[in-house]
Design a protein around this motif. Structure first.
Motif, mmCIF file in Angstrom:
data_model
loop_
_atom_site.group_PDB
_atom_site.id
_atom_site.type_symbol
_atom_site.label_atom_id
_atom_site.label_comp_id
_atom_site.label_asym_id
_atom_site.label_seq_id
_atom_site.Cartn_x
_atom_site.Cartn_y
_atom_site.Cartn_z
ATOM 1 N N VAL A 82 0.821 -0.865 0.044
ATOM 2 C CA VAL A 82 -0.015 -0.104 0.038
ATOM 3 C C VAL A 82 0.944 1.367 0.115
ATOM 4 N N ARG A 83 0.859 1.792 -1.080
ATOM 5 C CA ARG A 83 2.006 3.122 -1.365
ATOM 6 C C ARG A 83 1.088 4.837 -1.309
ATOM 7 N N ASP A 84 1.648 5.404 -0.515
ATOM 8 C CA ASP A 84 1.151 6.700 -0.571
ATOM 9 C C ASP A 84 1.195 7.465 -1.785
ATOM 10 N N GLY A 85 0.803 8.875 -1.741
ATOM 11 C CA GLY A 85 0.765 9.709 -3.027
ATOM 12 C C GLY A 85 2.450 10.020 -3.548
ATOM 13 N N ARG A 86 3.394 9.769 -2.511
ATOM 14 C CA ARG A 86 4.733 9.921 -2.789
ATOM 15 C C ARG A 86 5.426 8.696 -3.129
ATOM 16 N N GLY A 87 4.591 7.404 -3.403
ATOM 17 C CA GLY A 87 5.142 5.926 -3.528
ATOM 18 C C GLY A 87 5.536 5.479 -2.472
ATOM 19 N N VAL B 163 -4.054 2.732 6.947
ATOM 20 C CA VAL B 163 -4.059 3.936 6.178
ATOM 21 C C VAL B 163 -4.363 3.619 4.699
ATOM 22 N N ASP B 164 -5.155 4.260 3.880
ATOM 23 C CA ASP B 164 -5.585 3.970 2.530
ATOM 24 C C ASP B 164 -4.311 4.562 1.862
ATOM 25 N N GLY B 165 -4.097 3.629 0.625
ATOM 26 C CA GLY B 165 -3.106 4.050 -0.399
ATOM 27 C C GLY B 165 -3.254 3.329 -1.527
ATOM 28 N N GLU B 166 -2.587 3.545 -2.636
ATOM 29 C CA GLU B 166 -2.745 2.690 -3.816
ATOM 30 C C GLU B 166 -2.105 1.529 -3.732
#
Length: 491
Positions: free
Chosen positions: A328-333, A340-343
């Motif tokens: 699960v990665r945040d907006g910076r990768g 916590v939500d991420g891509e």
């Protein structure tokens, strides 16, 4: 010839059929076809394909129904090392022409099928009857698939964009675990014994339908063809123990059972796939149908990523198996913290290598061995995966991006709403605004003002729907998933 344990796909499937030589593996109407008969069909069809000059690297499009012969054709095409392209029935001519333009050497159709587009565009058409009439080569069936060659092209559903052809190599297909019980993750080991009579329908061009049929056979069960796939009738008629359903089909089944219960005592497993299942809908299905709901998560690009069993908390898609990596990665990768939500980025043993003839899209999704899912979610402290939306399923209000998934989930929590679908609507003041399409709960009539207030309170005024439209059910794409593009045309 390579050692047997080094042979390519479909060796594991052929071995499963050989182990089931004397028992029915496919049931089609009055026919009960044993494993030995399917192996004979595969050998003859493979000889027919080779006799037609087809072999490693050749593109072969399959436009077939759901029959034992269609199952055998798929295996035979892989046995000769072809690049297989499944064609869903009923595709518009433009899409069919697109598929036939993917460097196709031949098309295989059911006998007696006449299709004007095929006649005009296909380089060569072979029929199932003509292939079955071939004489099998002497000796063991020779498997010609080369590890790095593309074994099949699987098209995405296109639910939020243009369908793309995912290229899966022979090495990736050999790494798949559908036909290998020793490789099954825990959720599949719980599912497999429930597949004694597994219902198949629609098209074997669907890799989900094909691979669950293979899994049922490997588990000692029978793949039962439903000519009329309506539920619950097909389950009752065939005394099916398992099947695959989309979320809309599950909703219809649950509603039918509430209204006029059918005898579903044979049912032991429903694999729900294609789109996220809300916690409320998940709980309702378990309450009405019992502990039979398995909620799968995967993509055309990756295959199965994770699966929730009936014992997992509603709303999750279970714990990813050890063979699958999920980040699960945040907006910076960077990796996002637990909860916590991420891509979601994933790696699976059988994932595609890229999009066929589309290096730009491939570079955006396939990188450093990872697949960028464009799905949003998080892992909880117990390692279970929760889906929360899609990165591109958005509404841009006053230049601020708002994901549709969270808005849909809040609206669906309202007791008057059974399902919610959010799309972007043009707005002269804000650029875009939220348009919500809702399926009312039985006997209810949702109040748009109440839904706006609920969303505004939970997510902010910009996410509140400016329009709310009640619908009986969402329109469906050919894949069976809700087609939000069609809803977008109504904004």
């Amino acid at each position: 010839m390579p050692a047997r344990d080094a042979e390519p796909f479909p060796r594991a499937v052929l071995d499963a059929l050989d182990a089931a030589a004397d028992r029915p593996v496919l049931e089609h109407g009055a026919r009960a076809v044993a494993g030995a008969e399917v192996l004979d069909l595969v050998a003859r069809i493979a000889a027919g394909l080779r006799g037609a000059g087809l072999g490693p690297g050749d593109g072969v499009a399959l436009l077939l129904g759901v029959t034992p012969e269609a199952f055998a054709v798929i295996l035979a095409a892989h046995a000769v090392g072809a690049r297989v392209v499944g064609v869903r029935p009923g595709l518009p001519d433009a899409q069919l022409r697109h598929l036939l333009g993917l460097d196709i050497a031949a098309v295989v159709t059911d006998s007696g099928v006449e299709h004007p587009t095929l006649a005009a565009t296909a380089p060569r058409t072979l029929t199932v009857d003509s292939l079955c009439a071939a004489r099998a080569d002497s000796g063991a069936l020779r498997l010609a698939g080369r590890p790095g060659d593309v074994a099949r092209l699987i098209h995405t559903s296109g639910s939020t964009g243009v369908p793309k052809a995912c290229a899966q190599t022979y090495a990736a297909m050999a790494a798949g675990w559908a036909a290998r019980p020793e490789g099954w993750p825990p959720a599949i080991r719980e599912l497999a014994p429930r597949m004694e009579r597994h219902l198949v329908f629609g098209t074997l061009s669907s890799f989900v339908m094909f691979e669950y049929a293979v899994m049922a056979i490997a588990a000692g069960g029978t793949a039962v063809v439903a000519e009329r796939p309506e539920l619950p009738g097909a389950i009752v008629h065939h005394r099916a123990t398992s099947s695959v359903v989309t979320v809309p089909r599950l909703a219809k089944l649950v509603a039918a059972q509430r209204r006029d219960p059918a005898d579903l005592s044979s049912l032991r497993a429903l694999m729900v796939s294609g789109s996220p299942l809300t916690a409320a809908r998940h709980r309702e299905a378990l309450d009405v149908l019992g502990p039979v709901v398995f909620h799968g998560y995967g993509q055309t690009e990756t295959g199965t990523i994770s699966m929730a069993t009936p014992g997992d908390p509603p709303g999750s898609v279970g714990v990813p198996p050890a063979a699958v990596d999920v980040e699960v990665r945040d907006g910076r990768g960077a990796p996002a913290p637990v909860g916590v939500d991420g891509e979601l980025f994933v790696r699976t043993p059988a994932q595609s290598s890229g999009y066929w003839a589309d290096p730009e899209q491939s570079a955006d999704v396939f990188a450093d061995g990872w697949v960028r899912t464009r799905d949003l979610g998080h892992l909880d402290p117990d390692g279970r995966l929760h889906l929360t939306g899609r990165t591109r399923d958005v509404v841009i209000v006053n230049a601020n991006l708002h994901y549709a998934g969270p808005i849909e989930r809040v609206i669906a929590e309202h007791p008057d709403v059974a399902e919610a679908y959010v799309v972007a609507a043009p707005d002269e003041d804000t650029g875009e605004a939220v348009h919500a399409f809702v399926v009312p709960a039985a006997g209810r009539s949702p109040d748009p003002a109440a839904l706006r207030a609920l969303v505004a309170d939970r997510l902010g005024a910009a996410c509140a729907p400016t329009r709310v439209t009640a619908i009986a059910e969402p329109p469906l794409a050919p894949s069976g998933k809700p087609d939000k593009r069609l809803l977008s045309t109504e904004t």
